[in-house]
Write an enzyme that holds these catalytic residues in place. Structure first.
Site, short mmCIF file in Angstrom:
data_model
loop_
_atom_site.label_atom_id
_atom_site.label_comp_id
_atom_site.label_asym_id
_atom_site.label_seq_id
_atom_site.Cartn_x
_atom_site.Cartn_y
_atom_site.Cartn_z
N ILE A 107 54.12 36.80 45.55
CA ILE A 107 53.88 35.65 44.59
C ILE A 107 52.18 35.83 44.80
O ILE A 107 51.84 35.73 45.95
CB ILE A 107 54.16 34.31 44.74
CG1 ILE A 107 54.05 33.40 43.84
CG2 ILE A 107 54.14 34.20 46.33
CD1 ILE A 107 54.61 31.88 43.96
N SER A 108 51.39 35.84 43.53
CA SER A 108 50.32 36.21 43.72
C SER A 108 49.55 35.02 44.47
O SER A 108 49.84 33.73 44.34
CB SER A 108 49.47 36.38 42.46
OG SER A 108 49.57 37.51 41.93
N GLN A 109 48.07 34.91 44.84
CA GLN A 109 47.40 33.97 45.44
C GLN A 109 47.25 32.94 44.17
O GLN A 109 46.93 33.39 43.34
CB GLN A 109 46.01 34.63 45.97
CG GLN A 109 44.85 33.63 46.30
CD GLN A 109 43.52 34.54 46.49
OE1 GLN A 109 43.56 35.74 45.90
NE2 GLN A 109 42.57 33.99 47.09
#
Length: 225
Positions: free
Chosen positions: A65-67
């Site tokens: 899950i991206s920043q």
């Protein structure tokens, strides 16, 4: 732990203030979507205490899950509104699609890994996000039967901006995509000027997992699909 409570609402606001606003995320629709979507609901149980940290997190199957800032940056770059029709490539946890769904009218999202797609779909249903349509398949080919899209966001690093995705944009639509090698990419925005030309803007250097597919990287990696 409930889906949301005072503590997580406080953490979300802190994330917005300290990670997004200070880095130039100013779009009110984007900020409001981050305020309402419970990010902790999209990460594995063992990582929930890190849900609002300034970092990507592993979600299984070699994916992340991206920043938060990167999700916000891509969403702001897409310039969405309440009538937008959006395609996301790489559903992953479903968090970015959930953010998009709080702004746009319709969100279509494609994930090549069935286990992630099913978990994301379950999350959308539990949260009542009914304007998200999911599909399992090769995202590099886009979603031909549902085109055109006002924006397409790609959440994995591609060797090139794929012809299929570019062709599925509306005029003035935007493709937001990380382009580069397997280690580093630059986040690019291709805005469709007319049927034959695009305006390119380079946003910043980023690092994503590889975009696997027939117009992306090969499953064996290191080679084009």
């Amino acid at each position: 732990m409930t889906l949301d409570d005072h503590d997580t609402a406080f953490k979300r606001q802190k994330m917005i203030d300290e990670q997004l606003v200070v880095r130039g995320i100013t779009n009110s629709l984007v900020l409001e979507s981050f305020k309402t979507v419970p990010r902790h609901f999209f990460v594995p149980d063992r990582l929930k205490s890190y849900a609002y940290a300034d970092t990507p997190l592993a979600i299984g199957e070699g994916q992340t899950i991206s920043q938060p800032y990167i999700v916000a940056l891509m969403t702001q770059t897409a310039q969405l509104n309440a009538t937008s029709k959006v395609l996301e490539i790489g559903t992953g946890s479903g968090y970015a699609a959930a953010i998009l769904s709080r702004i746009a009218a319709e969100v279509y999202t494609i994930e090549r890994l069935p286990s992630l797609a099913y978990m994301a779909q379950e999350r959308f249903q539990k949260l009542g996000y009914m304007n998200i349509v999911t599909r399992i398949g090769d995202g590099t080919m886009g979603w031909e039967e549902c085109k055109p899209f006002d924006a397409i966001l790609v959440t994995a690093g591609a060797p090139v901006a794929t012809e299929s995705l570019l062709s599925q944009l509306n005029v003035h639509g935007r493709l937001v995509i990380p382009v580069g090698d397997l280690v580093m990419q630059e986040l690019r925005c291709y805005q469709k000027v007319d049927d034959r030309s695009f305006k390119l803007e380079v946003i910043e250097r980023v690092r994503f997992v590889p975009l696997i597919g027939s117009e992306g990287w090969d499953e064996r990696l290191g080679t084009r699909g």
